[in-house]
Design a protein around this motif. Structure first.
Motif, PDB file in Angstrom:
ATOM      1  N   GLU B 242      33.981  40.325  27.860  1.00 46.01           N
ATOM      2  CA  GLU B 242      32.945  39.314  28.130  1.00 46.01           C
ATOM      3  C   GLU B 242      33.197  38.608  29.473  1.00 46.01           C
ATOM      4  O   GLU B 242      34.337  38.419  29.889  1.00 46.01           O
ATOM      5  N   SER B 244      32.373  35.109  31.537  1.00 47.35           N
ATOM      6  CA  SER B 244      31.871  33.751  31.375  1.00 47.35           C
ATOM      7  C   SER B 244      31.432  33.190  32.712  1.00 47.35           C
ATOM      8  O   SER B 244      32.096  33.396  33.726  1.00 47.35           O
TER       9      SER B 244
ATOM     10  N   ILE C 360      42.950  39.070  32.490  1.00 46.74           N
ATOM     11  CA  ILE C 360      41.971  37.994  32.696  1.00 46.74           C
ATOM     12  C   ILE C 360      41.663  37.965  34.185  1.00 46.74           C
ATOM     13  O   ILE C 360      42.580  37.983  35.010  1.00 46.74           O
ATOM     14  N   ILE C 362      39.573  36.048  37.373  1.00 50.47           N
ATOM     15  CA  ILE C 362      38.773  34.930  37.869  1.00 50.47           C
ATOM     16  C   ILE C 362      38.296  35.328  39.255  1.00 50.47           C
ATOM     17  O   ILE C 362      39.106  35.612  40.140  1.00 50.47           O
ATOM     18  N   LYS C 364      34.784  34.858  42.145  1.00 51.76           N
ATOM     19  CA  LYS C 364      33.476  34.280  42.451  1.00 51.76           C
ATOM     20  C   LYS C 364      32.352  35.306  42.387  1.00 51.76           C
ATOM     21  O   LYS C 364      31.221  34.985  42.077  1.00 51.76           O
ATOM     22  N   PRO C 366      30.351  38.036  40.837  1.00 53.48           N
ATOM     23  CA  PRO C 366      30.157  38.581  39.488  1.00 53.48           C
ATOM     24  C   PRO C 366      30.190  40.108  39.460  1.00 53.48           C
ATOM     25  O   PRO C 366      30.374  40.716  38.411  1.00 53.48           O
ATOM     26  N   ASP C 367      30.019  40.748  40.620  1.00 51.57           N
ATOM     27  CA  ASP C 367      30.009  42.205  40.659  1.00 51.57           C
ATOM     28  C   ASP C 367      31.365  42.799  41.034  1.00 51.57           C
ATOM     29  O   ASP C 367      31.485  44.000  41.269  1.00 51.57           O
ATOM     30  N   PHE C 371      36.131  42.996  37.069  1.00 53.98           N
ATOM     31  CA  PHE C 371      35.490  42.640  35.802  1.00 53.98           C
ATOM     32  C   PHE C 371      35.241  43.862  34.911  1.00 53.98           C
ATOM     33  O   PHE C 371      35.045  43.733  33.716  1.00 53.98           O
ATOM     34  N   ALA C 374      38.640  43.979  33.092  1.00 48.79           N
ATOM     35  CA  ALA C 374      39.219  42.749  32.543  1.00 48.79           C
ATOM     36  C   ALA C 374      38.736  42.532  31.111  1.00 48.79           C
ATOM     37  O   ALA C 374      37.558  42.723  30.817  1.00 48.79           O
ATOM     38  N   PHE C 376      38.773  39.600  29.778  1.00 45.53           N
ATOM     39  CA  PHE C 376      38.059  38.329  29.868  1.00 45.53           C
ATOM     40  C   PHE C 376      37.768  38.035  31.340  1.00 45.53           C
ATOM     41  O   PHE C 376      38.684  37.961  32.150  1.00 45.53           O
ATOM     42  N   GLY C 377      36.498  37.893  31.661  1.00 41.64           N
ATOM     43  CA  GLY C 377      36.125  37.610  33.040  1.00 41.64           C
ATOM     44  C   GLY C 377      35.626  36.190  33.180  1.00 41.64           C
ATOM     45  O   GLY C 377      34.921  35.678  32.308  1.00 41.64           O
ATOM     46  N   PHE C 378      36.001  35.531  34.254  1.00 41.94           N
ATOM     47  CA  PHE C 378      35.509  34.186  34.545  1.00 41.94           C
ATOM     48  C   PHE C 378      34.894  34.191  35.933  1.00 41.94           C
ATOM     49  O   PHE C 378      35.603  34.404  36.922  1.00 41.94           O
ATOM     50  N   VAL C 379      33.585  34.001  35.997  1.00 45.54           N
ATOM     51  CA  VAL C 379      32.904  34.047  37.289  1.00 45.54           C
ATOM     52  C   VAL C 379      32.925  32.647  37.885  1.00 45.54           C
ATOM     53  O   VAL C 379      32.197  31.757  37.446  1.00 45.54           O
ATOM     54  N   GLU C 384      39.223  26.378  42.432  1.00 49.84           N
ATOM     55  CA  GLU C 384      38.877  25.193  41.637  1.00 49.84           C
ATOM     56  C   GLU C 384      39.428  25.303  40.222  1.00 49.84           C
ATOM     57  O   GLU C 384      39.939  24.345  39.661  1.00 49.84           O
ATOM     58  N   ILE C 385      39.280  26.514  39.643  1.00 52.16           N
ATOM     59  CA  ILE C 385      39.617  26.685  38.231  1.00 52.16           C
ATOM     60  C   ILE C 385      41.125  26.647  37.998  1.00 52.16           C
ATOM     61  O   ILE C 385      41.598  25.993  37.068  1.00 52.16           O
TER      62      ILE C 385
END
Lengths: 386, 265, 401
Positions: B242, B244, C360, C362, C364, C366-367, C371, C374, C376-379, C384-385
């Motif tokens: 997934e 996010s 995981i 992280i 910026k 999205p493509d 990802f 992964a 778990f993806g975090f866009v 910052e994160i």
């Protein structure tokens, strides 16, 4: 499009392309930010023999009879990755032209092999009050025994402070106006020759731009190129040969920006499809590509014309290629930023830099207004002749 | 001082991809390249030669490659990058060699050249074994230093190198002749020069077959290889999970929650 | 030896053409043709062919009685008397192999003053600890180590010999294998005993993890393999409280000569460096933007008790030393958790980390390809994160303390 390069020209392009991709592109943003002079890249360019491509073989070069076309090929490739870093190379070409145009065999033997090995050169003409009007130079050289004594200040000199060999335009006979200007070679380290502060520029930030300051700077009499008084002629002849170089810098910048825009348009998705699928985007990209290709055809044709030697005064075509390619570069880079939208405006993405770098190509080595005057002059003169 | 470099021609990285439909590895083109690690070996060899020559000592770099006739391209590229001589070890009898037979064959070639130093990349990107360099050293009874990150000094009898190992760097002094395998950290390879490219075009590439090496056929290629490939298959395909999106603080919070869930924190 | 295509079975489907990494196969008139000049006999086509039309034939047999080789040996790599973590993983898998073959499992350690290390190993489910001590072996020396190990392998005649795929194992096991004229399979990620033939089936990734190959060593012994870190679980200690027999081997002084001499050792002792042994890796890439920002990657790694990794882009930009690089031209890692920050995830990077348990990402963009692998993806912007996450973890720890 295939422009039917010779085998050696293809090799030059491959050599320059590898340097652009491996040595320049990864560090372009960093040098743009810091404004530092990219010595490691310049050394790589020298090691790759690229400073030889515009110098005749008998002086350590490898020009193979087509120096201008070679210089254009290399400048274009390097500029695709960074239009600022490529200037360490291209401005050396400009600084070397007066030597190629006017120097004696002995003088050529003295300076050209060093340049071929990678010693940088610079061209010193512009002054605070002598920009477009090159005949208004005020830097004065007075013959004192066996030496010229030079006083004055040159402004905005590319490679200033980094180059070793400077071709400097000085007034040697103030009574004769443009015919009283001479070209004198001054080497870095000569007493009385110092540099002003490095300029903080909008674009081409990795190139060094400084003042050349001469205070009772003494150089040997034999450092004058050609006859005293031939300086203005040397400068004009240099520009005829060097403007395709600026044009190819502009061309490389435009192509570099176009490549980024096309790739981005294929990756960026909006409304469920890549933005390259939108006709509005396609029209923009098509216009950009057409203009870049037209500029390339004109630049290459001009370079080949000059190399062939058949046209004694290629001024009009040189001006056309410089003016057209730089206008295209400005338009294409601006539109490339548009294609990338908000990302394009951010410094994290490389394309805004291309837009900043492009601007100078419309200004230096004669503003595009001056180029248009040259073109018109050539047009009218040839019409009068026929 | 005579320097040799062993290089391998490998498929260009981007060419080999996994095809989930046929469940096989797919080669998308026929482009080849010099194994990237070998470029660092070649660069170090050329730099060593240049340093020696600057000190007035004679030195040359010979590049040796075992492979099909097409591997000539890799050797030409090596010339463009500064190699003086090139030797292709090519023979149908060499085909199917594992690391034992490969290092044996390269060793036979090197014995004819008698170099003082042999440079190799730390491994090839297709096989990824890293065994050929040490294997050559053993076959021809040269000293060896693996994972070299820097040459500290070199004289006619010995070389001092800095090796990259798990816990740090080991500095050791080793007698010549030696086989050195290098890591990427050792240098930044140059790009080809124009003169180099022109030389490469004209370069004479010597080819040695099994007869030239006076090699016993039972020790070459597939016959000489103790190992055999029983099966080639595709690794389990990894699917993305997934994704996010949201404000940074939301994402940080969600990530924190995830780490808690995974019992990491 | 030969590779043959059966004319009857081949229907020219072309699957083999696609599978060939050497581009050695073409299909002409409905029949596959293999260019033997290009063929590397890798067997990809044999595996790919659905009609069993391709076969590699080898006429070969063992030169000696292979039945005299017995037992599984594990090389007990140590550094300053400390046993490398991978050794205990090897004991786990080695025990399984030994049980399957119905033979003993031994650990061999080379060095000096290794009583503590030997006692440590004796508490694990091994049958023997073979100890070879000499002052000359105090620090690793490839020449001495390979000569000694080859010698004791020749006299001890193990059937299987395993070592960790560490810089040490990868450097000198190859030398041992050459001296013993036997096969060595590098970087194994799977080991098992064949039910019918009793051979060691050694599975390893190749082409940067794009393909897996199972390798056999049928005609020579021992069957040798180096094994990747973190692939097999660490063996637990023996539950019965017994300890293994420690056998001191005779030292042969003539094996102690060497052409190399260690002058110095420069420690990189920060815990955040050793990415190969780490269970958690926090990795930074081009998206980190500048060297100073690597501090936040380090902070997160510290907060999680993990190591710091980096992509090639970050290393090439000079933001962090090469020893942190993960990927095809760096190190291959398989931690329990890999957090990729600002790494786009080019295939070359994936080659070094795609076998991590959990990934995981992280990023910026999205493509970004990262990802696609992964869990778990975090866009979003890792700059910052990551600091927010670190703060959150530290706060939790603060409360807990």
């Amino acid at each position: 499009m295939d422009y039917f390069f010779t085998e050696e020209q293809q090799m030059m392009r491959e050599v320059a392309r590898e340097i652009a991709e491996k040595k320049i592109r990864p560090i372009a943003a960093e040098y743009d930010e810091s404004g530092e002079f990219p010595w490691p890249v310049v050394e790589a360019i020298a090691e790759a023999d690229l400073f030889r491509v515009f110098i005749p073989e008998e002086y350590g070069g490898m020009d193979l009879g087509t120096p201008i076309m070679n210089m254009c090929i290399v400048t274009e490739e390097l500029s695709k990755a960074c239009g600022g870093i490529s200037l360490g190379f291209a401005a050396t070409g400009l600084g070397t032209m007066p030597i190629l145009v006017a120097a004696s065999d002995e003088q050529k033997k003295k300076w050209l092999p060093r340049i071929a090995d990678g010693t940088l050169a610079a061209f010193g003409l512009t002054e605070a009050n002598a920009g477009s009007d090159a005949s208004a130079v005020a830097t004065r050289a007075v013959l004192d025994g066996d030496e010229w004594v030079i006083n004055g200040t040159k402004q905005w000199i590319t490679n200033g402070g980094e180059a070793e060999i400077y071709t400097v335009f000085c007034v040697t006979d103030p009574t004769r106006g443009a015919r009283g200007v001479s070209t004198i070679v001054v080497e870095k380290g000569t007493p009385g020759f110092t540099f002003g502060k490095k300029e903080n520029k909008m674009g081409i930030r990795a190139s060094a731009t400084r003042e050349l300051i001469f205070q009772d700077c003494r150089v040997p009499k034999e450092n004058v190129l050609g006859k005293p008084g031939s300086g203005f002629f040397n400068a004009m002849k240099t520009f005829d040969m060097s403007r395709p170089g600026v044009a190819s810098q502009a061309l490389g910048i435009a192509q570099g920006a176009l490549d980024i825009a096309v790739n981005y348009s294929r990756e960026r998705r909006q409304f469920g499809q890549p933005i390259s699928a939108f006709q509005g985007m396609q029209f923009m990209l098509a216009d950009m590509a057409m203009k870049v290709e037209a500029a390339r055809a004109l630049v290459y044709a001009t370079a080949r014309l000059i190399d062939s030697g058949v046209e004694k005064k290629p001024t009009m075509y040189s001006a056309m290629s410089k003016c057209f390619a730089s206008d295209v570069a400005m338009e294409v880079t601006t539109n490339a930023v548009q294609v990338l939208g908000g990302y394009g405006y951010m410094k994290e993405y490389p394309v805004e830099k291309y837009m900043r770098d492009a601007k100078i190509t419309q200004i230096y080595e004669g503003t595009n207004q001056i180029q248009r005057i040259e073109i018109a002059k050539g047009l009218i003169a040839s019409a009068a002749k026929s | 001082m005579k320097i040799a470099v062993c290089i391998k021609q490998v498929p260009a990285t981007t060419e080999v991809k996994f095809d989930p439909e046929t469940n096989t590895l797919v080669r998308e083109g026929v482009d080849s390249q010099i194994n990237p690690f070998d470029l660092y070996a070649l660069e170090e060899a050329v730099r060593t030669k240049e340093r020696l020559q600057a000190d007035g000592e004679e030195s040359s770099v010979t590049v040796v490659c075992m492979g099909p006739p097409q591997a000539q391209d890799a050797l030409r590229e090596a010339v463009a990058l500064g190699a003086d001589e090139t030797i292709l070890l090519s023979d149908r009898a060499f085909g199917g060699a594992d690391t034992w037979a490969t290092s044996y064959t390269l060793g036979l070639g090197l014995k004819k050249i008698e170099p003082d130093i042999v440079f190799c990349g730390m491994q090839a990107i297709d096989g990824d074994t890293g065994q050929v360099g040490p294997g050559i050293a053993t076959h021809i009874d040269y000293a060896q230093a693996t994972y070299v990150a820097k040459i500290e000094s070199l004289d006619k009898k010995k070389i001092t190198v800095k090796r990259l190992v798990e816990n740090g760097y080991e500095v050791c002094s080793v007698k010549l002749p030696i086989v050195i395998t290098v890591v990427k950290e050792i240098n930044e390879p140059r790009t080809p020069s124009l003169r180099g490219k022109m030389n490469a075009k004209k370069a004479q590439i010597t080819t040695w077959g099994a007869a030239d090496l006076e090699a016993p056929v039972e020790k070459l290629g597939l016959s000489g290889s103790p190992t055999q490939v029983a099966k080639v298959f595709s690794p389990p395909h990894r699917e993305g999970g997934e994704k996010s999106e949201g404000e940074p603080d939301e994402l940080a919070e969600k990530l924190f929650g995830l780490l808690k869930e995974l019992e990491i924190v | 030896m030969a590779i043959r295509v059966s004319e009857d079975k081949c229907n020219g489907c072309g699957l083999c053409v696609k599978s060939c990494p050497q581009a050695a196969i073409t299909v002409d008139k409905g029949h596959a043709i293999i260019d033997v000049d290009l063929c590397s006999y890798c067997g990809s086509c044999v595996s790919a062919c659905r009609f069993k039309a391709i076969a590699i034939e080898i006429e070969k047999q063992a030169q000696e009685d292979l039945g005299q080789y017995k037992g599984v040996w594990v090389y007990g790599e140590q550094f300053r008397g400390e046993i490398a973590p991978v050794v205990k993983e090897l004991i786990g898998v080695g025990r399984q192999l030994a049980d399957d073959r119905g033979c003993e499992l031994s650990v061999v350690i080379l060095g000096n003053n290794l009583d503590a290390a030997a006692a440590d190993l004796a508490a694990y489910p091994v049958d023997k600890v073979l100890l070879y001590e000499a002052p000359e072996l105090a620090s690793y020396d490839g020449e001495r180590y390979s000569r000694v190990l080859a010698d004791i392998v020749r006299s001890g005649k193990p059937e299987i010999m395993l070592a960790g795929a560490t810089t040490q194992g990868r450097s000198f096991m190859s030398q041992v294998a050459i001296k013993a004229y036997t096969g060595l399979t590098a970087d194994c990620t799977g080991l098992s005993i064949g039910k019918d033939d009793g051979l060691l089936y050694q599975t390893r990734p190749a082409y940067g993890g794009n393909v897996m190959a199972t390798i056999l060593c049928p005609y020579t012994r021992p069957q040798m393999a180096t094994v990747r870190h973190k692939v097999f679980p660490m063996s637990p200690k023996r539950l019965d409280g017994k300890t293994a027999e420690i056998v001191r081997l005779d030292v042969k002084p003539k094996l102690m000569t060497s052409r190399s001499e260690i002058l110095d050792f420069i420690d990189l002792c920060e815990s955040t460096v050793n990415i190969v042994d780490a269970d958690i890796i926090v990795s930074g890439g081009r998206g980190i933007g500048d060297p100073a920002n690597f501090a936040m990657i380090e902070e997160l790694a510290k907060a999680l008790g993990g190591a710091v990794g980096a992509s090639r882009a970050a290393v090439d930009a000079g933001w962090i030393p090469y020893c942190h690089q993960v990927g095809q031209t760096g190190k291959t890692v398989c931690p329990k958790l890999y957090i990729a920050c600002g790494i786009s995830g080019a295939v070359q990077h994936q080659a070094g980390m795609s076998s991590s348990d959990i990934i995981i990402a992280i990023n910026k963009d999205p493509d970004a390809p990262i990802f696609q692998i992964a869990n778990f993806g975090f866009v979003g912007d890792c700059l910052e994160i990551v600091p927010m996450l670190t703060k959150r973890i530290k706060a939790l720890r603060g409360v807990a303390v």
